[in-house]
Write an enzyme that holds these catalytic residues in place. Structure first.
Site, short mmCIF file in Angstrom:
data_model
loop_
_atom_site.label_atom_id
_atom_site.label_comp_id
_atom_site.label_asym_id
_atom_site.label_seq_id
_atom_site.Cartn_x
_atom_site.Cartn_y
_atom_site.Cartn_z
N PRO A 115 -5.56 21.41 45.26
CA PRO A 115 -4.32 21.16 46.02
C PRO A 115 -4.35 21.86 47.38
O PRO A 115 -3.56 22.78 47.64
CB PRO A 115 -3.25 21.74 45.10
N LYS A 116 -5.23 21.40 48.26
CA LYS A 116 -5.49 22.12 49.51
C LYS A 116 -4.66 21.57 50.66
O LYS A 116 -4.51 20.36 50.83
CB LYS A 116 -6.98 22.04 49.85
#
Length: 248
Positions: A115-116
């Site tokens: 989840p960047k």
């Protein structure tokens, strides 16, 4: 380009792919992890089913400096990891990640579902204090501090390797061209080829500031349990699908 040449591309765009083919090797990867207790009901809210919370509502806030990573270069990331269970196995759910360079953002999201988001994290030694910060949209939203190398972790190679080899789980969502989810699954991975070069524990503190687009403070700090600093070489391999939300 013919069909096979297109399929052989490691990533988009065709002209200058964002990242090369993996696996990916990291040298002198430096971690500062501050562990703390938060509210149990918030842990439950941040875990996608079928992941289940542990009895103790623990969160790990991590800063990771990567000065030498194959294909990605030199960058720093930070974020939240929630210990939990998948079936009978204790795993680590990666809830939020923020970093300062495009190739590992693209690769992390497209391959493993990390989840960047783009932001400005920093991990540095300031005098006698290991210091991590996170700035998002011009505002500081996280600051962690740790006493520098106060205590060498006994048996650090074995204990720290066990931490690094623990299964990581990500929620991978990729929409199709129609806007509907085309991939929606839990993905797992395990780091490999680990060489621990040093490991230390010591006092730590963590300050989180509410922010709409970097909501690290949505898991507020109730009690800091401890801080862990270590350096290691490791390989990030490809992962595996463990749960598919597209199937009934």
């Amino acid at each position: 380009m013919n069909r096979q040449q297109i399929l052989d591309l490691p990533s988009m765009p065709l002209a200058g792919p964002s990242y090369p083919a993996g696996p990916y090797r990291f040298v002198n990867r430096e971690y500062m992890i501050i562990s703390y207790e938060t509210d149990p009901e918030l842990i439950r809210h941040h875990l996608p089913e079928p992941l289940m919370p542990l009895d103790q509502p623990i969160v790990h806030y991590e800063w990771i400096k990567m000065p030498d990573s194959s294909g990605f270069g030199n960058y720093t990331e930070t974020g939240i990891v929630i210990p939990c269970k998948f079936g009978d196995e204790e795993v680590s759910f990666v809830s939020q990640m923020y970093l300062d360079i495009e190739p590992p953002i693209s690769a992390g999201r497209e391959i493993w579902g990390f989840p960047k988001k783009y932001a400005h994290p920093k991990l540095e030694l300031v005098k006698d204090t290991l210091t991590g910060t996170l700035e998002y949209a011009g505002q500081q939203v996280a600051m962690g501090t740790m006493g520098y190398k106060h205590e060498s972790l006994a048996g650090n190679g074995v204990k720290t390797t066990a931490i690094l080899t623990k299964t990581q789980v990500n929620l991978k969502i990729i929409p199709g061209v129609d806007g509907e989810p085309e991939i929606c699954q839990l993905v797992a991975l395990n780091l490999t080829d680990i060489t621990v070069k040093g490991s230390w524990i010591g006092p730590g503190r963590l300050h989180l500031v509410p922010h709409v687009n970097a909501p690290v403070a949505d898991l507020p700090v109730r009690k800091v349990i401890g801080a862990h600093h270590f350096i290691a070489d490791l390989t990030l391999p490809f992962g595996r699908k463990i749960h598919d939300y597209m199937k009934p």
